[in-house]
Motif scaffolding. Structure first.
Motif, short mmCIF file in Angstrom:
data_model
loop_
_atom_site.label_atom_id
_atom_site.label_comp_id
_atom_site.label_asym_id
_atom_site.label_seq_id
_atom_site.Cartn_x
_atom_site.Cartn_y
_atom_site.Cartn_z
N THR A 84 2.28 3.46 -2.15
CA THR A 84 2.62 2.87 -1.18
C THR A 84 3.96 1.94 -0.84
OG1 THR A 84 1.86 5.18 0.09
CG2 THR A 84 2.96 2.83 1.59
N THR A 85 2.82 0.50 -1.70
CA THR A 85 3.32 -0.93 -1.19
C THR A 85 4.25 -0.61 -2.40
OG1 THR A 85 0.43 -0.88 -0.59
CG2 THR A 85 2.19 -3.08 -1.71
N ASN A 86 4.31 -0.63 -3.36
CA ASN A 86 5.38 -0.15 -4.19
C ASN A 86 6.88 -0.01 -3.71
OD1 ASN A 86 3.50 -1.13 -6.68
ND2 ASN A 86 3.73 0.39 -7.12
N GLU A 118 0.05 9.52 6.01
CA GLU A 118 -1.01 8.65 6.55
C GLU A 118 -1.02 6.66 5.98
OE1 GLU A 118 -5.51 8.56 4.49
OE2 GLU A 118 -4.78 9.83 5.70
N THR A 119 -0.68 6.53 4.27
CA THR A 119 -0.48 5.20 3.57
C THR A 119 0.99 5.04 4.16
OG1 THR A 119 0.78 6.48 1.83
CG2 THR A 119 -1.35 6.22 1.93
N ILE A 120 1.76 5.91 4.34
CA ILE A 120 2.98 5.57 5.41
C ILE A 120 2.42 5.21 6.75
CG2 ILE A 120 5.93 6.20 6.08
CD1 ILE A 120 5.88 6.15 3.19
N LEU A 121 2.62 5.44 7.12
CA LEU A 121 1.44 5.47 8.79
C LEU A 121 0.94 3.91 8.70
CD1 LEU A 121 1.63 5.29 11.81
CD2 LEU A 121 -0.84 6.65 10.92
N TRP A 122 -0.13 4.09 7.58
CA TRP A 122 -0.39 2.33 7.31
C TRP A 122 0.66 0.90 7.04
CZ3 TRP A 122 -0.18 0.05 2.21
CH2 TRP A 122 -0.51 -1.27 2.38
N GLY A 123 1.71 2.20 6.18
CA GLY A 123 2.64 1.47 5.83
C GLY A 123 3.81 0.28 6.97
N LEU A 124 3.49 1.11 8.03
CA LEU A 124 4.67 0.76 8.94
C LEU A 124 3.58 -0.15 9.84
CD1 LEU A 124 5.88 4.60 10.69
CD2 LEU A 124 6.94 2.36 9.29
N GLY A 125 2.18 0.06 9.60
CA GLY A 125 1.89 -1.47 10.22
C GLY A 125 1.60 -2.85 9.88
N ILE A 149 -5.62 -1.11 12.74
CA ILE A 149 -5.93 -1.60 12.77
C ILE A 149 -6.57 -2.38 10.87
CG2 ILE A 149 -7.33 -3.03 14.44
CD1 ILE A 149 -9.43 -1.27 12.05
N LEU A 150 -6.41 -0.60 10.45
CA LEU A 150 -6.44 -1.16 8.99
C LEU A 150 -5.10 -2.03 7.93
CD1 LEU A 150 -7.62 0.28 7.03
CD2 LEU A 150 -5.84 2.29 5.84
N PRO A 151 -4.15 -2.28 8.53
CA PRO A 151 -3.02 -2.93 7.85
C PRO A 151 -3.74 -4.29 7.85
CG PRO A 151 -2.28 -2.22 9.33
CD PRO A 151 -3.68 -1.50 9.91
N MET A 152 -4.43 -4.39 8.25
CA MET A 152 -5.70 -5.90 8.93
C MET A 152 -6.76 -6.26 7.38
SD MET A 152 -5.75 -6.05 12.87
CE MET A 152 -4.42 -5.57 14.13
#
Length: 857
Positions: free
Chosen positions: A356-358, A301-308, A234-237
């Motif tokens: 990672t957002t960039n 883990e930021t890439i995992l977040w990014g996939l979400g 749920i972190l992407p939310m």
């Protein structure tokens, strides 16, 4: 005649009366009784609860759930609180209107947020009456039969009781709280089933995203991995800027997960999709390793977040090799943005998620900044999510439990074993954690039983199906069952044995003659004493309390805020010899304005005795170096681009304190080490003052010490660490004071150079431990440069005559005549203590009385 150890044991066996009872808050805090109670005796730590923790505890009382008992020591004159200061003082502070109930601390009674005790008296009188009528359980120790008690023994008895009620506490970790909280969550349980049956998957997730520890890497705990999975589902939310700030983070993550879980129609699809992402991240890790690219768990883990995030945007990727290569190379090129140092700090968190957002924005050709900083719609959504819910119904449901608290029954261990053999006792319901108590703590519990020291009550939920479900007391029960060699009913409805099955007693503090004994080694009388020992059982009947939530009680009883770490000053303060503790506290108080680990800057800051622990650690380093057969002090090592320093195991400090308490010579040596650390601090002070001080001296020293630790670099996230002080001690310890005093300007600059290097090792030295080799040489060169030479050179009589002649029979010190036959001494022109050489060209002849006068000066 009995020695002190025999008298100490005799007091526990013959002169302590232990009784349990309940007392209303109104009675307990009556002016007469309150004046007799000392809730902060010298061996207690400071008050450390913040407003949220204090509120949570007050809510527990208001809703009528159970709270741990207070432990009293009644010496017939006054009452000391042996255990429970935080709880007792929280109630006192609440009744004195020293804080209002915080919304964050209230889990059920949200409508009472921001109210003080006085305001409740005006608006919610019924709730306040229930609060004052609430019963607090008390275990009371009283001295009887005229015990042979001097101040030394009285001190030891109280500290021993305190230690027994504190060292056995192993508080719940957040992952264990979550495990209980989501015990009935369908999505969590389906994930758990997969993880429980797939050790390889658990290891893969753990090795990818967790900082590995020895005791977990071979069998990673499911609850730790589940906490990670729930967060990243749920972190992407949750906009990262809000997440990184930490304000209400836990609450928002919990609420978001509840919404997500409740709206999940197909758990298997969610799990499949998430496992696919995890597998993809593993391939990025593998590619980086195979191609010698830099990577770490925070980047992954930021890439995992990014996939979400891409899922949220309905941007599909093919999970092909192109993304793996680009992501791996990007992380390698921007590895500084994924720093593992101070990685929990707000700006450090933002930096890595921004990086990672960039990358993802470039890859997807879409601006994804909204996932970092919330827009107005997202802010409103989160605000709506956090709005307090109507809890009037919850209050009425808990009314029966609050008004009908059962009194504890007494059951012998033998009775409980028989009940278990009938398979009516469930020690490990699914929301319970794994068995965590170690053999030393377990031995202490058995010793308490043999000394007839009452254990805290066991809380049991009597279900309608007749099963007695243990809510609190699992670790104590498993200890007892393990020692006597009995089985228990597991959460899988199978009879199993404790991990400490049939253990032998070790490190007993009073009944030392039983060290190494198993249950079968004890006498019939001792075995009988254990089997007949009465455990207090508080039984909550589901039939009478249909709305009772055992998981809520489990969390409230076990989610202990700020527990005392065993090897910490908070614990040492409770049992180490008073003269030693008082000396450390006095030294800390004298130095606290500038020589501190953590300075309390806000009213809400908790004084957990970190500065006292710092000085204790430094004293230990000196003691270990100078008064121990084997040096077990400082461990210095390279970790990529930094040099780290630590005391390998602070249990060794506890061992030193035990040695010092039992050996007078060791105690004398300990005070020598205290004196040496005072000298060390004096040397630090001289190094810091390198110019005229035109401000208040303490402020100057504070600022200069920070500058030294920062190594003249601007560091927005700077905070002092133990290892800063350890390295400073390591540098200055061997250099004598006179040398420091005479070379203070150069020393300061050279120490700053050392700190600059150790905190930012150049890239070319980061491999093969080269950085450590350079660091070691820097230290060695500095110590050699300021090392006091030994006085070895001796002049013959003939050489003395020649020196007097070269001096034209004049003393260089006073100008008085000096002749062969006078009472003379050979002296160094430049003192060895300040770096002078032990060579002939540095010698002179003085009258003996002049040389002594010179030395005195």
């Amino acid at each position: 005649m009995e020695n002190k150890e025999q008298l100490f044991e005799k007091i526990f066996k013959q002169h302590l009366k232990i009784e349990t009872y309940s007392q209303s808050i109104d009675s307990l805090y009556s002016p007469r009784l309150k004046n007799r109670i000392d809730y902060k005796p010298y061996y207690q730590r400071n008050y450390v609860w913040d407003n949220n923790k204090a509120t949570y505890f007050i809510e527990s009382i208001l809703i009528g759930t159970e709270v741990p008992p207070l432990i009293f020591f009644d010496n017939n004159k006054n009452i000391e609180i042996i255990d429970g200061r935080q709880r007792f003082e929280t109630i006192l502070r609440f009744m004195d209107n020293q804080f209002s109930l915080s919304t964050k601390g209230l889990k059920i009674l949200r409508q009472l947020g921001k109210k003080t005790f006085s305001e409740l008296a005006k608006t919610d009188n019924e709730i306040l009456d229930n609060f004052l009528d609430a019963k607090i359980r008390i275990i009371n120790f009283t001295l009887v039969n005229e015990p042979p008690l001097d101040d030394y023994l009285a001190d030891r008895v109280k500290k021993e009781i305190f230690s027994r009620y504190n060292t056995g506490i192993t508080p719940l970790k957040k992952s264990e709280v979550d495990n209980a909280k989501y015990d009935e969550d369908e999505l969590s349980n389906e994930f758990k089933d997969i993880l429980n049956n797939d050790l390889a998957l658990r290891k893969k997730i753990y090795n990818t995203f967790f900082k590995p520890t020895k005791n977990k890497k071979d069998n990673p705990p499911v609850e730790d991995i589940m906490s990670f999975i729930r967060r990243f589902l749920i972190l992407p939310m949750y906009p990262i800027k809000s997440y990184a700030s930490g304000g209400g983070r836990t609450e928002i993550l919990t609420l978001l997960y509840e919404v997500f879980s409740n709206n999940t129609d197909d758990c298997k699809l969610v799990i499949s999709d998430f496992l696919k992402k995890l597998d993809y991240i593993s391939k990025i890790k593998e590619y980086s390793e195979n191609n010698h690219l830099k990577n770490n768990r925070l980047a992954l883990e930021t890439i995992l977040w990014g996939l979400g995030v891409l899922d949220q945007e309905n941007i599909s990727i093919n999970f092909d090799n192109d993304f793996i290569v680009k992501a791996s190379n990007y992380i390698n090129e921007h590895i500084s943005e994924y720093s593992t140092e101070d990685y929990q700090f707000n700006k450090i968190v933002l930096a890595r998620f921004n990086a990672t957002t960039n990358f993802l924005s470039q890859f997807s050709k879409k601006n994804l900044d909204i996932y970092i900083v919330a827009d107005s719609d997202k802010k409103e959504e989160l605000k709506e999510l956090r709005k307090p819910k109507d809890t009037t119904t919850a209050l009425s449901e808990l009314e029966s439990l609050r008004l009908n608290k059962p009194e504890p029954s007494r059951n012998s261990i033998d009775d409980i074993v028989r009940t278990m053999q009938r398979r009516r006792f469930l020690v490990r319901p699914s929301y319970q954690r794994q068995e965590v108590i170690n053999p030393t703590k377990a031995s202490s519990i058995i010793e308490s039983i043999l000394l007839d020291i009452k254990l805290p009550p066991i809380f049991v939920f009597k279900r309608n199906d007749g099963i007695n479900e243990v809510i609190d007391g699992q670790q104590r029960l498993l200890t007892i069952l393990g020692f006597i060699g009995e089985k228990y009913l597991s959460e899988n409805d199978e009879l199993t044995v404790s991990k400490n099955h049939s253990f032998y007693l070790r490190k007993l503090r009073i009944l030392k003659e039983l060290d190494g004994s198993k249950f079968s080694d004890l006498t019939d009388e001792q075995q009988g004493k254990i089997l007949d020992f009465q455990l207090y059982i508080i039984e909550i009947d589901e039939n009478q309390n249909p709305h009772f939530d055992p998981i809520d009680l489990f969390i409230r009883l076990n989610d202990k805020p700020y527990p005392i770490r065993v090897n910490s000053f908070e614990m040492w303060n409770s049992w180490v010899d008073n003269s030693i503790i008082d000396e450390i506290k006095k030294l800390t108080s004298d130095l606290k304005p500038w020589f501190y680990l953590k300075q309390l800057s806000r009213k809400s800051d908790r004084d957990r005795m970190e500065s006292e622990e710092l000085l204790t650690s430094l004293i230990y380093l000196d003691y270990s170096l100078n008064h121990s057969n084997s040096y077990k002090g400082l461990d210095i090592f390279q970790k990529t681009d930094r040099i780290n320093a630590r005391i390998g195991n602070k249990a060794t400090i506890t061992s030193v304190f035990q040695e010092v308490s039992e050996n007078d010579d060791a105690k004398k040596n300990y005070f020598k080490s205290v004196k040496n650390i005072k000298s060390f601090v004096k040397k630090v002070k001289f190094v810091l003052i390198d110019r005229d001080v035109d401000v208040e001296i303490q402020e100057f020293l504070k600022a200069e010490l920070d500058t030294l630790f920062k190594a003249n670099k601007e560091n927005k996230f700077f905070r002092r660490t133990m290892q800063d002080f350890y390295i400073l001690w390591f540098v200055l310890n061997d250099i004598n004071f006179e040398m420091v005093k005479h070379h203070r300007i150069n020393l300061k600059n050279e120490i700053i150079d050392i700190f600059s290097y150790m905190k930012d090792i150049p890239l070319e030295n980061q491999e093969k431990n080269n950085g450590f080799e350079v660091f070691s040489k820097m230290i060695s060169d500095l110590k050699d440069k300021y090392k006091k030479q030994e006085r070895k050179l001796k002049l013959t009589e003939k050489e003395k005559r020649e020196f007097i002649k070269e001096q034209n029979n004049i003393s260089p010190f006073s100008g008085a005549p000096v002749f062969v036959g006078d009472d003379i001494e050979v002296d160094h022109i430049d003192s060895l203590a300040t770096g002078g050489d032990d060579e002939k060209n540095n010698l002179q002849i003085l009258h003996k009385d002049e040389n002594r006068e010179k030395s005195a000066k």
